[in-house]
Design a protein around this motif. Structure first.
Motif, short mmCIF file in Angstrom:
data_model
loop_
_atom_site.label_atom_id
_atom_site.label_comp_id
_atom_site.label_asym_id
_atom_site.label_seq_id
_atom_site.Cartn_x
_atom_site.Cartn_y
_atom_site.Cartn_z
N LYS A 154 33.93 23.65 53.20
CA LYS A 154 34.60 24.65 54.04
C LYS A 154 33.61 25.29 55.01
O LYS A 154 33.91 25.50 56.19
CB LYS A 154 35.24 25.73 53.16
CG LYS A 154 35.85 26.89 53.94
CD LYS A 154 36.36 27.97 53.00
CE LYS A 154 36.91 29.15 53.80
NZ LYS A 154 35.86 29.85 54.56
N ARG A 155 32.42 25.59 54.54
CA ARG A 155 31.42 26.26 55.38
C ARG A 155 30.91 25.38 56.51
O ARG A 155 30.45 25.90 57.53
CB ARG A 155 30.25 26.72 54.51
CG ARG A 155 30.60 27.91 53.62
CD ARG A 155 29.46 28.23 52.69
NE ARG A 155 29.72 29.46 51.95
CZ ARG A 155 29.03 29.86 50.88
NH1 ARG A 155 28.03 29.10 50.44
NH2 ARG A 155 29.32 30.98 50.28
N ARG A 156 31.01 24.07 56.34
CA ARG A 156 30.58 23.20 57.44
C ARG A 156 31.75 22.80 58.33
O ARG A 156 31.62 21.92 59.18
CB ARG A 156 29.85 21.96 56.91
CG ARG A 156 30.68 20.99 56.12
CD ARG A 156 29.87 19.74 55.75
NE ARG A 156 30.68 18.76 55.07
CZ ARG A 156 30.82 18.65 53.77
NH1 ARG A 156 30.16 19.47 52.98
NH2 ARG A 156 31.60 17.71 53.25
N GLY A 157 32.89 23.47 58.15
CA GLY A 157 34.01 23.30 59.07
C GLY A 157 35.12 22.39 58.61
O GLY A 157 36.05 22.12 59.38
N VAL A 158 35.07 21.91 57.37
CA VAL A 158 36.13 21.05 56.85
C VAL A 158 37.32 21.91 56.43
O VAL A 158 37.16 22.96 55.81
CB VAL A 158 35.62 20.22 55.65
CG1 VAL A 158 36.74 19.38 55.05
CG2 VAL A 158 34.45 19.34 56.07
N ASP A 159 38.52 21.46 56.77
CA ASP A 159 39.75 22.15 56.38
C ASP A 159 40.09 21.77 54.94
O ASP A 159 40.55 20.66 54.68
CB ASP A 159 40.88 21.74 57.33
CG ASP A 159 42.21 22.40 56.98
OD1 ASP A 159 42.21 23.37 56.21
OD2 ASP A 159 43.24 21.92 57.49
N VAL A 160 39.85 22.68 54.02
CA VAL A 160 40.05 22.44 52.58
C VAL A 160 41.29 23.19 52.11
O VAL A 160 41.42 24.40 52.37
CB VAL A 160 38.83 22.89 51.76
CG1 VAL A 160 39.04 22.58 50.28
CG2 VAL A 160 37.56 22.22 52.27
N GLN A 161 42.20 22.51 51.44
CA GLN A 161 43.38 23.13 50.86
C GLN A 161 43.62 22.53 49.48
O GLN A 161 43.36 21.35 49.26
CB GLN A 161 44.61 22.93 51.75
CG GLN A 161 44.47 23.55 53.14
CD GLN A 161 45.71 23.38 53.97
OE1 GLN A 161 46.83 23.37 53.47
NE2 GLN A 161 45.52 23.21 55.28
N ALA A 162 44.14 23.36 48.56
CA ALA A 162 44.30 22.91 47.17
C ALA A 162 45.65 23.33 46.60
O ALA A 162 46.10 24.46 46.82
CB ALA A 162 43.18 23.48 46.30
N VAL A 163 46.28 22.41 45.88
CA VAL A 163 47.47 22.70 45.08
C VAL A 163 47.07 22.55 43.62
O VAL A 163 46.55 21.51 43.21
CB VAL A 163 48.63 21.74 45.39
CG1 VAL A 163 49.83 22.06 44.51
CG2 VAL A 163 49.02 21.80 46.85
N LEU A 164 47.30 23.60 42.84
CA LEU A 164 46.90 23.61 41.43
C LEU A 164 48.09 23.91 40.54
O LEU A 164 49.03 24.59 40.95
CB LEU A 164 45.80 24.65 41.19
CG LEU A 164 44.55 24.54 42.06
CD1 LEU A 164 43.59 25.68 41.73
CD2 LEU A 164 43.86 23.20 41.87
N ASP A 165 48.01 23.43 39.32
CA ASP A 165 49.05 23.69 38.33
C ASP A 165 49.06 25.17 37.94
O ASP A 165 48.04 25.86 37.99
CB ASP A 165 48.82 22.82 37.10
CG ASP A 165 49.86 23.05 36.02
OD1 ASP A 165 51.03 22.67 36.25
OD2 ASP A 165 49.52 23.63 34.97
N LYS A 166 50.21 25.64 37.49
CA LYS A 166 50.37 27.05 37.10
C LYS A 166 49.46 27.46 35.96
O LYS A 166 49.17 28.65 35.80
CB LYS A 166 51.83 27.32 36.72
CG LYS A 166 52.33 26.53 35.51
CD LYS A 166 53.79 26.80 35.24
CE LYS A 166 54.31 26.04 34.03
NZ LYS A 166 54.25 24.57 34.22
N SER A 167 48.98 26.51 35.18
CA SER A 167 48.08 26.85 34.07
C SER A 167 46.78 27.47 34.56
O SER A 167 46.08 28.15 33.81
CB SER A 167 47.78 25.61 33.23
OG SER A 167 47.14 24.62 34.02
N ASN A 168 46.45 27.25 35.83
CA ASN A 168 45.22 27.82 36.39
C ASN A 168 45.29 29.33 36.54
O ASN A 168 44.27 29.96 36.82
CB ASN A 168 44.91 27.16 37.72
CG ASN A 168 44.43 25.73 37.55
OD1 ASN A 168 43.26 25.48 37.36
ND2 ASN A 168 45.36 24.79 37.60
N LEU A 169 46.46 29.91 36.36
CA LEU A 169 46.59 31.36 36.40
C LEU A 169 46.28 32.00 35.06
O LEU A 169 46.19 33.21 34.95
CB LEU A 169 48.01 31.76 36.83
CG LEU A 169 48.41 31.41 38.26
CD1 LEU A 169 49.87 31.76 38.48
CD2 LEU A 169 47.51 32.12 39.25
#
Length: 207
Positions: free
Chosen positions: A78-93
Motif C-alpha cells: 500500500k505504501r508503495r502505491g499498490v491498491d490493496v483491498q481485502a474481503v475477510l470472513d466474519k470470524s475475523n471480528l
C-alpha cells in the motif's frame, strides 16, 4: 529480508473445471511451496514474495488472517502505491482475530463477509494477471504448525479473471469494516503489531 529461492516452472497452463471453463492464454509461470517447508520452499515466503511483485493492485479473500509478516507485506505494498483491498470472513471480528481491524486502521479497505457459515476462501489476485491460492491460510499456525500448500500462477489473465470475478462478487455482498483508532480487541497492539507511522494510537498501558 531473506528471499526464498523458488524454482519457477514454465508450462503451458491448461485449466478445466466442471462449472467454469478457462481458456489457456499461453505460457504461464507457476510456483508451489509448502509449510512448514521443504528445503527452500516455504508457503508463507512464497505468499510474501508474490505480494512484493505487485505493481498496481492486490485483491485478497481470506477466511482466517493472523499472519504478521503477510499483513506487513500488504501494508508495504500500500505504501508503495499498490491498491490493496481485502474481503475477510466474519470470524475475523472475534477475539482471536485482530488483523482485520489492523488492516483497516492502516487505511486498507476491508470488508467483512457474513453471508455464509464460513467464507473459506484463501486467494489473492495481483495486477489482474496473477493468482495466489491453495490450502494455506494467512495465519501463523498455517505457516509453522500445519501441513499446507500455496500455489502462484502468473501471467495468465484469463485464469486470474475468474478469481477476480469471484472476488468482486464477495466484495459486493460484504460490509465495510470501519477504521478505528485502536483495534477492538487490542491484542495486536499489545503484541507490537502497530508501527509508529501507521496512524494507529498505542494504548497507554505499559507492557
Amino acid at each position: 529480508m531473506k528471499t526464498a529461492n523458488f524454482k519457477w516452472i514454465y508450462v503451458w497452463f491448461v485449466a478445466a473445471a466442471t462449472l467454469v471453463s478457462v481458456k489457456p492464454a499461453g505460457a504461464a509461470e507457476v510456483a508451489v511451496a509448502f509449510s512448514p517447508g521443504i528445503g527452500d520452499l516455504n508457503a508463507e515466503e512464497l505468499v510474501i514474495e508474490t505480494i512484493g511483485t505487485a505493481q498496481h493492485s492486490i485483491r485478497l479473500a481470506a477466511y482466517a488472517f493472523t499472519s504478521k509478516p503477510i499483513a506487513r507485506a500488504l501494508l508495504a505494498a500500500k505504501r508503495r502505491g499498490v491498491d490493496v483491498q481485502a474481503v475477510l470472513d466474519k470470524s475475523n471480528l472475534g477475539e482471536r482475530f485482530g488483523a482485520a481491524q489492523y488492516l483497516a486502521n492502516t487505511g486498507i479497505p476491508v470488508r467483512i463477509d457474513s453471508e455464509y457459515a464460513a467464507m473459506h476462501d484463501k486467494f489473492m489476485v495481483i495486477d489482474s494477471h496473477t493468482v495466489q491460492t491453495g490450502s494455506f491460510s494467512y495465519t501463523s499456525v498455517a505457516a509453522r504448525g500445519n501441513a499446507e500448500n500455496a500455489m502462484v500462477v502468473r501471467n495468465h489473465a484469463n485464469f486470474a479473471s475468474e478469481y477476480d470475478a469471484e472476488w468482486r462478487r464477495l466484495w459486493k455482498e460484504s460490509r465495510p469494516l470501519a477504521r478505528n483508532e485502536v483495534p477492538r480487541n487490542g491484542n495486536f497492539v499489545d503484541m507490537h503489531w502497530v508501527e509508529h507511522d501507521t496512524g494507529v494510537r498505542r494504548p497507554a498501558t505499559p507492557h
